[in-house]
Write a protein that holds these residues in place. Structure first.
Motif, PDB file in Angstrom:
ATOM      1  N   GLU A 121      37.123  29.668  60.596  1.00  9.83           N
ATOM      2  CA  GLU A 121      38.371  29.827  59.888  1.00  9.83           C
ATOM      3  C   GLU A 121      38.459  29.981  58.361  1.00  9.83           C
ATOM      4  OE1 GLU A 121      42.241  26.765  59.286  1.00  9.83           O
ATOM      5  OE2 GLU A 121      40.826  26.521  60.866  1.00  9.83           O
ATOM      6  N   ASN A 171      37.718  33.987  57.507  1.00 11.90           N
ATOM      7  CA  ASN A 171      38.827  34.702  58.037  1.00 11.90           C
ATOM      8  C   ASN A 171      40.082  34.568  57.402  1.00 11.90           C
ATOM      9  OD1 ASN A 171      37.783  36.053  60.403  1.00 11.90           O
ATOM     10  ND2 ASN A 171      38.028  34.359  61.728  1.00 11.90           N
ATOM     11  N   THR A 172      40.345  33.460  56.792  1.00 10.54           N
ATOM     12  CA  THR A 172      41.524  32.945  55.855  1.00 10.54           C
ATOM     13  C   THR A 172      41.249  34.019  54.451  1.00 10.54           C
ATOM     14  OG1 THR A 172      41.477  30.983  56.504  1.00 10.54           O
ATOM     15  CG2 THR A 172      42.377  31.285  54.355  1.00 10.54           C
TER      16      THR A 172
END
Length: 332
Positions: free
Chosen positions: A256, A259-260
């Motif tokens: 995450e 990907n952020t």
């Protein structure tokens, strides 16, 4: 322009050890006076190195065996280099050359290691002292000559030198190109140095795009922490996860946090991220151009960097591989 990451990185940068044997004034990692209180002090074990290489091997990335460190002083350097080649992966590293020995040179030639770049940065001892903190230019030249002699007519490794252009040495660039163009296979010229206070004028920059590094490259520090890019490693607190604690390469690559960062770049909100908000390194992601000049095939993606490939020494040169290995290197 929107980018998408593959299941696994195309380029994996492995920092075998956080140590270096120089304190170059230009270096963002080890320059004199740099605050070390939050710096990483670690070295990968053989088991950790094997874990990384064995996981990434089926996806055929290129491997760079340094981030901000001197790879030849890492205790597991030879084991890692051998493992990479046993798995059939293309690999490269930068070195200041001080720790290069005849034994290591023969080893690299024997395993058919792909590419080595010696960071030289000067044409005279006086300028070398200014940019790298040492004046033994003759010893640097001897190390490159030794590697060239030991390789002989063998195809690998491809041998290059680098020149990180800056105010203290820019007047020596043409002499540098002329001298080394007669010896090595390729010369890399970087048009920037790692200084937070130096930026190109806005007029020289193309329209901003998402930085390919976070979609293509994985930067693994010596303690297993993953930095989003080679610029962010100056701040060890910026981490996307840890290879050895969070499930391995694939888990962190698709995590995450990373990907952020990618999502923010894809919607043009890079200014919400540090160091992206002050960084010009994304320019090196722009389209590669080519020209032939003075016996060189010159490949450049921006005013930041260019690769001067000696036309008479391109038998082992591979365009697709260069696009991965060539731009996978970082100065040390």
């Amino acid at each position: 322009m929107k980018l998408q990451a593959n299941k696994m990185p195309e380029i994996v940068r492995i920092e075998l050890s956080s140590s270096c044997n120089l304190r170059c004034p230009q270096c963002r990692h080890n320059r004199p006076g740099k605050d070390k209180k939050n710096a990483i002090d670690a070295e990968m074990s053989r088991e950790q190195v094997n874990q990384i290489i064995d996981e990434i091997a089926p996806y055929n990335p290129s491997v760079t065996l340094n981030v901000g460190n001197e790879p030849l002083i890492a205790k597991n350097f030879k084991e890692c280099a051998k493992r990479v080649k046993e798995k059939g992966l293309a690999a490269t590293f930068n070195t200041n050359g001080i720790a290069m020995t005849e034994e290591i040179a023969h080893f690299l030639m024997d395993i058919q290691f792909d590419s080595i770049t010696f960071s030289i940065d000067a044409f005279t001892p006086q300028t070398l002292k200014k940019v790298r903190g040492i004046d033994s230019l003759d010893k640097s030249i001897e190390k490159v000559d030794m590697m060239l002699k030991i390789r002989g007519d063998n195809p690998f490794p491809r041998i290059g030198v680098s020149f990180c252009e800056q105010p203290a040495n820019e007047h020596e660039l043409q002499d540098f190109l002329h001298y080394w163009g007669k010896k090595v296979d390729v010369i890399r010229v970087s048009g920037f140095i790692y200084d937070d206070n130096l930026k190109l004028p806005e007029a020289e920059l193309p329209s901003r795009i998402p930085c390919k590094q976070i979609f293509r490259d994985m930067v693994i520090r010596a303690n297993g922490d993953v930095s989003p890019c080679v610029v962010s490693v100056v701040n060890p607190e910026i981490t996307m996860g840890n290879i050895f604690k969070d499930g391995g390469v694939a888990a962190v690559w698709n995590s995450e946090p990373l990907n952020t960062w990618r999502s923010l770049h894809n919607i043009g909100k890079w200014n919400e991220l540090s160091p992206c908000n002050k960084c010009d390194y994304w320019v090196d992601s722009c389209n590669v151009q080519e020209k032939i000049q003075d016996g060189f095939l010159i490949r450049y993606s921006s005013s930041f960097s260019a690769f001067y490939n000696v036309i008479d020494r391109m038998k082992t040169w591979n365009k697709n591989l260069h696009d991965r290995i060539g731009h996978a290197t970082t100065d040390i």
